[in-house]
Motif scaffolding. Structure first.
Motif, PDB file in Angstrom:
ATOM      1  N   ASN A   1       1.040  -1.220   0.104  1.00  0.00           N
ATOM      2  CA  ASN A   1      -0.131   0.033  -0.001  1.00  0.00           C
ATOM      3  C   ASN A   1       0.798   1.230   0.138  1.00  0.00           C
ATOM      4  OD1 ASN A   1      -3.114  -0.773   0.277  1.00  0.00           O
ATOM      5  ND2 ASN A   1      -2.080  -2.182   1.681  1.00  0.00           N
ATOM      6  N   TRP A   2       2.136   1.379   0.353  1.00  0.00           N
ATOM      7  CA  TRP A   2       2.903   2.324   0.413  1.00  0.00           C
ATOM      8  C   TRP A   2       4.107   2.393  -0.351  1.00  0.00           C
ATOM      9  CZ3 TRP A   2       1.432   6.865   2.501  1.00  0.00           C
ATOM     10  CH2 TRP A   2       0.175   6.752   3.340  1.00  0.00           C
ATOM     11  N   THR A   3       4.112   1.556  -1.227  1.00  0.00           N
ATOM     12  CA  THR A   3       5.470   1.493  -2.084  1.00  0.00           C
ATOM     13  C   THR A   3       4.926   1.555  -3.485  1.00  0.00           C
ATOM     14  OG1 THR A   3       5.994  -0.717  -2.253  1.00  0.00           O
ATOM     15  CG2 THR A   3       6.777   0.409  -0.462  1.00  0.00           C
ATOM     16  N   ALA A   4       5.856   1.970  -4.408  1.00  0.00           N
ATOM     17  CA  ALA A   4       5.585   1.889  -6.055  1.00  0.00           C
ATOM     18  C   ALA A   4       5.302   0.547  -6.306  1.00  0.00           C
ATOM     19  CB  ALA A   4       6.538   2.529  -6.765  1.00  0.00           C
TER      20      ALA A   4
ATOM     21  N   ARG B   1       1.709  -0.861  -5.898  1.00  0.00           N
ATOM     22  CA  ARG B   1       0.744  -0.378  -6.949  1.00  0.00           C
ATOM     23  C   ARG B   1       1.141  -0.973  -8.036  1.00  0.00           C
ATOM     24  NH1 ARG B   1      -2.809   1.766  -4.695  1.00  0.00           N
ATOM     25  NH2 ARG B   1      -2.426   0.057  -3.503  1.00  0.00           N
ATOM     26  N   HIS B   2       2.468  -1.399  -8.348  1.00  0.00           N
ATOM     27  CA  HIS B   2       2.823  -2.165  -9.496  1.00  0.00           C
ATOM     28  C   HIS B   2       2.200  -3.486  -9.424  1.00  0.00           C
ATOM     29  CE1 HIS B   2       6.071   1.063 -10.461  1.00  0.00           C
ATOM     30  NE2 HIS B   2       4.978   1.599 -10.255  1.00  0.00           N
TER      31      HIS B   2
ATOM     32  N   TYR C   1      -0.560  -4.553  -7.948  1.00  0.00           N
ATOM     33  CA  TYR C   1      -2.016  -4.425  -8.264  1.00  0.00           C
ATOM     34  C   TYR C   1      -2.323  -4.231  -9.708  1.00  0.00           C
ATOM     35  CZ  TYR C   1      -3.675  -4.539  -3.397  1.00  0.00           C
ATOM     36  OH  TYR C   1      -4.009  -4.916  -2.123  1.00  0.00           O
ATOM     37  N   ALA C   2      -1.669  -3.157 -10.157  1.00  0.00           N
ATOM     38  CA  ALA C   2      -1.754  -2.710 -11.705  1.00  0.00           C
ATOM     39  C   ALA C   2      -1.496  -4.129 -12.603  1.00  0.00           C
ATOM     40  CB  ALA C   2      -0.739  -1.712 -12.000  1.00  0.00           C
TER      41      ALA C   2
END
Ligand SMILES: Nc1ncnc2c1ncn2[C@@H]1O[C@H](COP(=O)(O)OP(=O)(O)OP(=O)(O)O)[C@@H](O)[C@H]1O
Ligand SMILES: [Mg+2]
Lengths: 264, 362
Positions: free
Chosen positions: B228-231, B234-235, B237-238
């Protein structure tokens, strides 16, 4: 802002070729984009428009030919490399992540980290900064009908999603913005909003390559029109030099053009 | 240019078709129809994927405390539940990472057992320092994950098939390397007590927590932070959400996938250490239900098997739901077979709810 045809082109493609097995999607195609203009690219389905702009944005590597950015030859092996040089693309299939929120999508692949040790050691994202910048950009582009910047993109309407993709390109594009059919599948009202966004971005000084099948849209916003046919440029015209039906005739091969550089 | 208007359900995905602009303005209105209470609930569940398992957990706890009384709610019993779900929880962390990328890992249990055998043999048979033996075991887990990840990213095998194969391979290696023999708890206690350390307990207010349970909670926190708090998170999830879109956004999805499988392997090896602490000995036959249990926890926890949706603490809640049902039913004197029956129903309901939620907002 008006286009500057006497200046050096921002982006230029020369003799690009891309083959998929026996299909030649791009067949020695040329394209020239001048500062401050909207260059529309039109052509039938399968003419190779998407392939051409994918080559310009690094999403595919051409087999032959060269790409010049500000007169300098460039080679892109990935979309990231093109983006780093300031070429932003809104892809035909949108390329947003539906489950992520608006701010996450705007910064996907280019996230901001917190300053200091939190960012450098703990790699902590600066969500607040990203949300603020996203909010500011959406507002600037008149997209603030979207209430909550941290809402998932899948909860947005088609036009709003398109707005997110356009906002992302405007947020990061410093040289060129490429848009592949940004108004396809949109309603009348939402198309209008996206068209206004496109003009807005151009008026901020960014040249735009716009692919569209919608002739009225093309003739409304384009400064020049690049007609693509069978993998290459059949002609480059302007909304003043030719009518819509002439453009369609060139596109379908019903009309030959001998002076393909008429408008440039 | 005669293609039909895009259907209201998929206005954007239909992009490659040429939309006839005239008359397509009407479907926009569909987005703003009035919602019934049920639809609102559906949307709520969609927005908060952890809500459904949390509701189930709360009702299960209330239900069992009414059914079996104070025995269930006693801190000792509750801490027992936590101990019972520790291994599922740890392996569930690994499984969550993989399911978020729209993959599945059938080899997690085998990696865990293989790593535990390596740890045990290194420390006992080869007389290595226990800390060093742990490191080797964790490297084996990482290597196993690397193999899975390579099969999936480089050779483009579907995760289900790749890990079905590697499950058998790892399990066979485990039987071969352990010579199908168990390392006795007594030998470990005498020669490498560090391997059993996670089984030790600390007590307070009548509750008895193992270090293993605490490590599990720490792992959940760590991975929650990373997701939740690092790039990178996010990647992940993406990549699971829409790999093509992620790629066009400049994410190197293959690297993300590889990192996820390697990390999952490491987490499984940490699970091996927890396993030794829990059962005391090292057995090549231990924990072979962990595979399916971990998937159960993830699915009940609200992660979508289609990737990109769900959260890591959902898995913790999912594991607790399973633990609470097993424990509660056992206290109520229900036969083991009905415990399995109930867990089975929970899985089916969880996946059904997930489908329903996704349908409502597609
Ligand atoms: N990944 C691919 N593999 C094989 N062939 C491809 C691929 N992508 C495009 N093509 C082929 O290349 C040609 C040009 O496709 P492209 O998508 O560039 O057309 P387009 O002009 O964008 O069409 P549309 O207007 O329908 O979007 C087509 O014949 C298509 O079948
Ligand atoms: Mg196209």
């Amino acid at each position: 802002m008006t286009a500057h045809y006497d200046q050096q082109p921002v982006l230029q493609a020369r003799g690009l070729v891309k083959r998929y097995g026996s299909v030649t999607a791009i067949d020695h195609a040329d394209l020239t984009l001048y500062p401050g203009e909207i260059l529309a690219v039109i052509g039938d389905n399968g003419a190779g428009k998407s392939s051409l702009i994918k080559a310009l944005s690094g999403a595919l590597v051409p087999d032959e030919g060269e790409i010049l950015l500000d007169g300098q030859p460039v080679h892109f092996n990935s979309p990231m490399q093109a983006r780093e040089l300031g070429i932003e693309t809104v892809y035909q299939n949108l390329a947003v992540s539906p489950a992520l929120n608006i701010a996450d999508n705007l910064f996907l692949g280019r996230e901001l980290r917190k300053p200091g040790i939190l960012g450098s050691v703990f790699r902590m994202l600066d969500k607040k900064a990203m949300e603020e910048r996203a909010q500011a950009k959406m507002k600037e582009l008149g997209l603030m009908t979207i209430q909550n910047i941290s809402q998932a993109v899948e909860s947005l309407s088609g036009g709003q999603r398109q707005g997110v993709a356009v906002a992302r390109s405007a947020l990061f594009g410093s040289k060129v913005v490429i848009m592949d059919e940004p108004t396809a599948a949109l309603g009348v009202k939402e198309s209008r909003r996206v068209l206004n966004l496109i003009k807005e971005v151009r008026d901020r000084g960014l040249p735009i390559i716009l692919i569209s099948h919608n002739m009225p849209h093309v003739f409304e916003v384009a400064d020049r029109i690049h007609i693509h046919r069978l993998g290459k440029c059949a002609a480059t015209i302007t909304p003043e030099s030719h009518t819509m039906s002439e453009a369609v005739a060139i596109m379908t091969g019903a009309m030959e053009v001998d002076d393909s550089s008429a408008a440039a | 240019m005669s293609s039909a208007n895009p259907k209201p359900s998929a206005p954007v995905l239909d992009h490659d078709k040429v939309a006839d602009q005239a008359g397509s303005g009407s479907y926009v209105a569909n987005f703003e129809s009035k919602d019934s209470a049920l639809t609102r609930f559906q949307k709520f569940l969609h927005k908060y994927p952890v809500a459904a398992p949390t509701i189930v957990l709360v009702f299960a706890i209330i239900g069992f405390s009414l059914l079996v009384g104070d025995r269930f709610l006693h801190p000792f019993n509750l801490s027992l539940v936590l101990q019972q779900v520790t291994i599922i929880g740890v392996i569930g962390v690994a499984q969550t990472l993989i399911i978020l990328t729209a993959g599945i890992d059938l080899s997690v249990g085998a990696i865990m057992v293989l790593a535990s055998v390596v740890m045990g043999r290194m420390a006992i048979d080869h007389g290595l320092d226990a800390g060093f033996a742990l490191l080797i075991g964790i490297s084996v887990g990482a290597l196993a994950g690397l193999i899975n990840g390579t099969l999936i990213t480089r050779f483009k095998l579907p995760p289900f098939i790749a890990t079905l194969g590697s499950w058998n391979v790892f399990f066979a290696l485990n039987l071969w390397y352990s010579k199908s023999e168990t390392i006795r708890s007594q030998d470990i206690a005498n020669n490498a007590p560090l391997l059993q350390w996670l089984g030790e307990t600390i007590s307070f207010f009548g509750a008895r927590l193992t270090y293993g349970s605490l490590l599990m909670l720490a792992l959940f926190f760590l991975i929650w932070y990373a997701l939740n708090w690092t790039a990178w998170g996010r990647h992940v999830y993406a990549t699971g959400d829409d790999p093509a879109a992620a790629k066009l956004a400049g994410i190197r999805t293959d690297r993300i996938l590889l990192s996820v499988y390697v990390l999952a392997g490491v987490v499984c090896a940490i699970g091996a250490w927890v396993l030794i602490g829990r059962i005391g000995s090292v057995s090549p036959q231990a924990g072979y239900t962990t595979n399916l249990d971990s998937i159960t926890a993830v699915v009940i926890g609200g992660c979508s098997l289609f990737g990109g949706r769900g959260s890591i603490y959902g898995t913790l809640i999912g594991a607790l739901v399973v633990g609470v049902f097993r424990n509660g039913l056992a206290l109520a004197g229900v036969d083991v077979l009905w415990q399995e029956f109930t867990v089975g129903i929970l899985i089916i309901v969880a996946v059904g709810v997930d489908q329903w939620i996704r349908k409502g907002t597609a």
